[in-house]
Design a protein around this motif. Structure first.
Motif, mmCIF file in Angstrom:
data_model
loop_
_atom_site.group_PDB
_atom_site.id
_atom_site.type_symbol
_atom_site.label_atom_id
_atom_site.label_comp_id
_atom_site.label_asym_id
_atom_site.label_seq_id
_atom_site.Cartn_x
_atom_site.Cartn_y
_atom_site.Cartn_z
ATOM 1 N N UNK A 227 3.838 0.145 -7.975
ATOM 2 C CA UNK A 227 4.356 -0.920 -8.834
ATOM 3 C C UNK A 227 5.450 -1.732 -8.152
ATOM 4 N N UNK A 228 6.306 -1.089 -7.352
ATOM 5 C CA UNK A 228 7.333 -1.837 -6.624
ATOM 6 C C UNK A 228 6.669 -2.855 -5.702
ATOM 7 N N UNK A 229 5.643 -2.443 -4.989
ATOM 8 C CA UNK A 229 4.919 -3.362 -4.110
ATOM 9 C C UNK A 229 4.208 -4.445 -4.911
ATOM 10 N N UNK A 230 3.673 -4.079 -6.074
ATOM 11 C CA UNK A 230 2.975 -5.057 -6.902
ATOM 12 C C UNK A 230 3.941 -6.112 -7.428
ATOM 13 N N UNK A 231 5.115 -5.678 -7.905
ATOM 14 C CA UNK A 231 6.139 -6.635 -8.321
ATOM 15 C C UNK A 231 6.536 -7.529 -7.146
ATOM 16 N N UNK A 232 6.680 -6.918 -5.977
ATOM 17 C CA UNK A 232 7.023 -7.673 -4.782
ATOM 18 C C UNK A 232 5.940 -8.695 -4.446
ATOM 19 N N UNK A 233 4.674 -8.303 -4.620
ATOM 20 C CA UNK A 233 3.557 -9.189 -4.322
ATOM 21 C C UNK A 233 3.504 -10.407 -5.222
ATOM 22 N N UNK A 234 4.215 -10.367 -6.342
ATOM 23 C CA UNK A 234 4.262 -11.510 -7.255
ATOM 24 C C UNK A 234 5.575 -12.262 -7.129
ATOM 25 N N UNK A 235 6.688 -11.531 -7.126
ATOM 26 C CA UNK A 235 8.005 -12.153 -7.222
ATOM 27 C C UNK A 235 8.817 -12.143 -5.935
ATOM 28 N N UNK A 236 8.366 -11.427 -4.902
ATOM 29 C CA UNK A 236 9.159 -11.320 -3.687
ATOM 30 C C UNK A 236 8.588 -12.046 -2.486
ATOM 31 N N UNK A 237 7.313 -12.399 -2.537
ATOM 32 C CA UNK A 237 6.672 -12.952 -1.339
ATOM 33 C C UNK A 237 7.152 -14.366 -1.014
ATOM 34 N N UNK A 238 7.673 -15.071 -2.010
ATOM 35 C CA UNK A 238 8.174 -16.423 -1.725
ATOM 36 C C UNK A 238 9.382 -16.347 -0.779
ATOM 37 N N UNK A 239 10.254 -15.370 -1.026
ATOM 38 C CA UNK A 239 11.402 -15.197 -0.134
ATOM 39 C C UNK A 239 10.951 -14.678 1.230
ATOM 40 N N UNK A 240 9.930 -13.835 1.246
ATOM 41 C CA UNK A 240 9.383 -13.351 2.514
ATOM 42 C C UNK A 240 8.833 -14.514 3.330
#
Length: 457
Positions: A149-162
């Motif tokens: 789930x942490x990766x899934x949240x990241x895949x939606x809300x964190x990839x823009x910063x990445x």
């Protein structure tokens, strides 16, 4: 004659009293009605104000915690945006290769963003607005996100910063990024490996594979699969996922999911204006949420006898016993390590760069300074996940270092929040707010850039 005159005078007097100056005019009657309404409104407002003031100390008495708008809103946001229900997922469906996926369709769209936007579920069952089968093209970088789930949240809300972090490098400045979210709540090895192998067999191509995991591998087994004698490598709550043919298990799961739906609905109601600003409404929500949580606990407790009942092989898999907890966690960490090593080989064979990250967690000792508000929200001494983290994470760190020595780009991110005193956790499990995801994204981006051919030159 006098009697007749007297009668006439009396009738005239009656008419005067009925129609004369003593009769209340319509305007005065309207004013009186407005006064009564205004008085009722003022009285109602005073009553509500008194209830609001009384709710402030009552909240602490009822919950044992001081009232905090921000903490309560963060708690509700995590629940209202939760993609999965108790013990797996409200909409999760068993999958023949990867254990389970989300059920596609309009009813299973999941609110992910803080601004209320909805993230759909692709036809392949992953929380994404695009299919996972992407093909390489010149000028394009396909990044696969794997994990729980942490990766899934990241895949939606964190990839823009990445993406912003990577585009600061000449290697990626003019490239188009496509992020494929192949992570899902509860996933643990070998599900990440199985997912990558499955998508690769279907023709998916990746330039970069990011795997963010570790928590589920050590925190879930003792609580979910072990009591039901389920093989450690099987997906979480596997007995419940394939136990729908069992009327008792099926009914219990349906009732649990119904209670979770109610908790989500109440959280969304209490998060909306104007209720979110009311102390009284916050108190009502908190008491109702605790009641639903208690009902769920009692339901699970009432079915504890099921855990000692033998199940079919499809639900339990091969039997596996361990001499002690240390041996158990060595085994769980070995599954995690072996899965990562196999992903590394699969990526190398297909021309993808693989990066493995051990996710941070609040139950790792001295991993983050917390103020009183964040600690109340995110850290529970008696949390059932804490034991698994304390027992398993040191082994994951050790095996992660061994992966690095074998050539895997492994990065231990358990200390990424060590110098960040601001609130970053949004629950007492493992999830981060937007700022936490951005910190994670920057660390992941730096690791990728440090490994890039441009950096090597």
């Amino acid at each position: 004659m006098e009697d007749a005159q007297t009668s006439i005078v009396r009738q005239a007097g009656n008419r005067t009293r009925r129609d004369g100056p003593e009769a209340a005019p319509p305007r005065r009657r309207r004013l009186d009605r407005r006064k009564r309404i205004a008085f009722a409104v003022i009285l109602l407002g005073m009553t509500w104000g008194f209830c609001e003031l009384a709710a402030w100390p009552l909240f602490r008495v009822a919950t044992g915690k001081p009232f905090s708008w921000s903490a309560l809103q963060e708690e509700r946001r995590e629940r209202a945006n939760r993609p999965e229900g108790i013990g797996g997922a409200v909409f999760a469906q068993v999958h023949p290769y990867v254990g389970y996926v989300q059920e596609p369709g309009p009813s299973s769209g999941v609110v992910r963003q803080h601004d209320g936007r909805t993230m759909p579920v692709s036809d392949f069952g992953y929380v994404d607005d695009k299919p996972p089968i992407q093909k390489r093209e010149p000028g394009k970088v396909i990044v696969g996100i794997f994990g729980g789930s942490v990766a899934s949240f990241f895949g939606v809300n964190g990839v823009h910063r990445l993406e912003e972090t990577l585009k600061a490098s000449p290697e990626y400045a003019d490239r188009e990024f496509v992020f494929v979210n192949a992570a899902l709540g509860g996933y643990k090895q070998p599900q990440q490996l199985a997912t990558l192998a499955y998508l690769t067999a279907l023709g998916a191509e990746f330039d970069v594979v990011v795997n963010i995991d570790g928590f589920n591998e050590v925190a879930l087994y003792e609580l979910e699969n072990a009591p039901h004698h389920v093989f450690p490598a099987f997906p979480r709550s596997w007995h419940a996922r394939v136990g729908m043919n069992d009327p008792t298990l099926g009914a219990a799961r349906a009732e649990l999911n119904g209670l979770e739906d109610s908790r989500i609905a109440w959280s969304r109601w209490a998060s909306a204006s104007p209720w979110r600003w009311s102390i009284l409404c916050n108190l009502v929500w908190k008491l109702r949420d605790r009641r639903l949580e208690w009902d769920s606990y009692n339901l699970v407790k009432g079915h504890q006898e099921l855990k000692d009942r033998g199940g079919p092989y499809v639900a339990t898999g091969p039997p596996r016993d361990f001499a002690d907890r240390e041996a158990l966690f060595e085994h769980l960490a070995s599954i995690w390590s072996n899965g990562s090593w196999a992903i590394h080989g699969l990526c190398r064979q297909n021309g993808a760069r693989y990066y493995h990250f051990l996710q941070p967690n609040q139950y790792v000792a001295d991993s983050k300074p917390m103020d009183a508000a964040e600690k109340r929200l995110a850290y529970k001494l008696d949390h059932p996940y804490r034991k698994g983290v304390e027992s398993g994470y040191p082994i994951l760190v050790r095996k992660g270092r061994a992966l690095g020595e074998r050539g895997v780009e492994f990065h231990d991110l358990t200390g990424v929040f060590r110098d960040r005193p601001e609130s970053l956790y949004i629950d007492d499990c493992c999830h981060y707010n937007q700022k936490g995801l951005e910190i994670l994204a920057e660390a992941i981006g730096r690791a990728i850039l440090d490994d890039s051919p441009v950096a090597a030159r």
